[in-house]
Design an enzyme around this catalytic site. Structure first.
Site: not given
Length: 644
Positions: A117, A120, A142, A334, A389, A394, A440, A487
């Site tokens: 709106g 508009e 909308e 990295d 993983e 880690k 992803n 997942n």
């Protein structure tokens, strides 16, 4: 006392040049939305200006959040009868027609969001200027709520920019930024913010005629081209929604083609659309989205300024690129530059495609800093680990990172499967480790799971959620558990689809059945896209010891991992799966319902186990994390309605 002295939402001022400046600042609201009371006040303003016309009228926002975000959706939710729906349409249609017909020139001065709106209203003005800055968006979304732009948008937008471009905006809900708005002719110009008022003054006093479509674009609003454009749009709608789950899209085409955008000429269409399950469910999805957005607004949580990402693979590199795109300074670590270079190349492609302006793309590239030595970790507000993983890798990384981090920095992992309890073992400050799990492709997927465990510091969780909101993603809090939410519900869904392949159903038939149900892609194409090795790992953790489907094991034994190797359930060419032609294979009756059920059951289990706080949040997570058919209102809502 005049009527203008009683206004709560609008301020009218006149300057010495005879211009009237009307500022919309909705009371007790962070955003400007058009409601019954705000529109009634606008009518009072027009009454006053009819009696004493200005040389021109400039309409602007008093909110830093933008121009107007659209109509007040709560008023749609409260419609109980067809008469109320028709009255709501008539209210905006008549008011904006009145604005369009005033004797003096009018201008909408647009910063930030100008939606529904709000657009508009702007279209009813003679001129529109947009601020040349990030965050500007002009859209008629909308259709995403299952309704149509009934306050003049279907009439005026095609006349302004031509029917093909206008229908594309109305049928997709996609917005135009400042550059595109000016290119389309939707805006008369884009102007640096510091010059907006001067440009508005000059434009509204210029005497220039109102813009309108010219040449072929103008002819698309007339017969016979009008019918050709409408038929082409209907074919595109049918291809995307063959079962007609979203009735608002074809209604928009019909209202434009046969009724000049005036829904009041087709009251049965108004009644059917507003009363439809789709409209109610999409309104529910909108509210769920707003709830997720609220998770990203954490009072007292300081905005992040610098981010350090470790791991420049597809996920880590794309997380870093997105953060820099959203204005943060990002260092990407990295082992060497050779591993970082592909991420930088992908980022350059993203910025060129999204930003258009080479200067803006260059600025984003400057914010993304290759950092093989990892020196940025010491300056970062949030450090995000996105390596493989492997728990041991880690944990070793955390031991190296933690002593170098700022005392108040948040340590986050993008793990998709490992528990926080496992990963925080050995940390000096385990309470500041959180999960920030992206999906992803990062640039397209709106949801981010913010993972916590017993003992996670409330401040770390709040700052992680605020960071997700800061980069315009939707934050879903989840407890640490295998697969978290998304997942965990996708794995049984994909595995069940693979068991159907073992039973002799063609992959293309399975995927076609689920796309027809309303999923954005079928489960086997999704498995190919994610990677069959990753699908197997998720399935092993969540399948309760069951044997993997035979078709999956066979493909893995041949090294067919899906899209990344060029072959999985499909052969992949130029990034797209090669499938059988429609009709070449058929799915058995009830296949879609059978495949969806494991996903619904897993969603319910996540709620029962407390992994996600409640059924509404679970529905929100599955919709925005998997693309689960929005017209259903979410898997648990869908099951509740089908069981009643």
């Amino acid at each position: 006392m005049s009527a203008l002295d009683t206004l709560s939402h609008w301020r009218l001022a006149r300057d010495p040049d005879g211009l009237a400046w009307l500022t919309f600042d909705r009371a007790a609201s962070a955003v400007n939305a058009l409601s019954a009371d705000t529109m009634a006040e606008l009518a009072l303003v027009l009454d006053a200006l009819d009696k004493d016309p200005p040389k021109g009228l400039v309409i602007r926002s008093g909110k830093p959040t933008g121009f107007i975000v659209g109509a007040d959706v709560n008023e749609f939710a409260s419609l109980d009868t067809p008469e109320q729906g028709r009255a709501l349409v008539a209210r905006g249609w008549n008011l904006f027609n009145r604005l369009a017909a005033v004797r003096y020139p009018t201008l909408a001065l647009i910063q930030g969001h100008c939606l529904g709106g709000g657009l508009e209203l702007a279209l009813a003005c003679r001129y529109r200027l947009v601020a040349d800055q990030p965050g500007v968006s002009l859209a008629l979304p909308e259709v995403m709520l299952g309704i149509f732009p009934g306050w003049g948008g279907m009439l005026r937008l095609p006349r302004l920019i031509g029917a093909p471009a206008a229908l594309d905006m109305m049928l997709t809900g996609r917005g135009a930024d400042a550059r595109r708005a000016a290119t389309l002719g939707l805006a008369d110009a884009r102007v640096p913010p510091r010059l907006l008022e001067a440009a508005a003054r000059a434009t509204v006093l210029s005497g220039k005629p109102a813009r309108q479509a010219r040449g072929l674009a103008a002819w698309t609003n007339r017969w016979p081209l009008k019918a050709i454009v409408a038929n082409r749009a209907r074919k595109q709608i049918a291809a995307k929604d063959p079962l007609g789950h979203y009735p608002a899209a074809p209604a928009i085409v019909t209202l434009w083609e046969r009724h000049d955008g005036d829904a009041q000429r087709a009251p049965s269409l108004i009644d059917g659309i507003i009363a439809s399950d789709t409209a109610r469910n999409l309104l529910r999805v909108f509210r769920l989205q707003e709830r997720l957005k609220a998770n990203g607004r954490q009072p007292g949580a300081a905005p992040a300024q610098r981010i350090h990402v470790v791991g420049a693979g597809v996920m880590g590199g794309d997380i870093a690129a997105w953060c820099a795109y959203k204005g943060l300074t990002v260092t990407l670590q990295d082992q060497d530059m050779a591993r970082i270079a592909p991420a930088i190349k992908r980022a350059a492609t993203l910025y060129a495609r999204r930003l258009k302006d080479p200067r803006a793309a260059r600025a984003a590239m400057d914010r993304l800093i290759p950092d093989p030595a990892g020196t940025g970790a010491a300056l970062a507000d949030i450090v995000i680990e996105a390596i493989s993983e492997q728990p041991e890798a880690k944990l070793a990384l955390y031991r190296a990172l933690e002593p170098r981090m700022k005392p108040d920095a948040v340590l986050a992992t993008n793990t998709s499967s490992l528990s926080l309890e496992t990963l925080r073992a050995g940390l000096a400050r385990p309470e500041r480790l959180v999960g920030i799990h992206f999906f992803n492709p990062v640039a397209k997927m709106p949801l981010v799971e913010v993972v916590h465990a017993d003992g996670t510091a409330a401040d770390a969780l709040a700052r992680a959620s605020a960071f997700v909101g800061q980069i315009d993603k939707l934050a879903l809090p989840v407890k640490s558990a295998p697969g978290f939410l998304v997942n965990a519900v996708l794995a049984p869904y994909m595995l069940q689809a693979m068991r159907s392949v073992d039973a002799g159903v063609a992959p293309a038939a399975i995927d076609a059945a689920l796309v027809a149900f309303g999923m954005p892609m079928g489960p086997l194409e999704l498995a190919d896209t994610v990677g069959l090795d990753i699908a197997r790992a998720a399935g092993e953790e969540l399948a309760g010891g069951q044997e993997p489907p035979r078709c999956l094991a066979e493909r893995l034994s041949r090294g067919q991992l899906g899209r990344k190797t060029g072959q999985g359930f499909y052969a992949w060419r130029d990034g797209k799966p090669v499938k059988d032609k429609p009709g070449a294979s058929a799915a058995p009756a009830g296949l879609a319902a059978g495949l969806i059920q494991p996903l619904i059951d897993a969603t319910r289990q996540r709620v029962d186990q407390g992994i996600v706080a409640d059924a509404d949040l679970a529905d929100a997570g599955v919709i925005f994390g998997t693309g689960f058919a929005p017209f259903t209102g979410g898997p648990l809502h869908y099951q509740g309605r089908t069981n009643t």
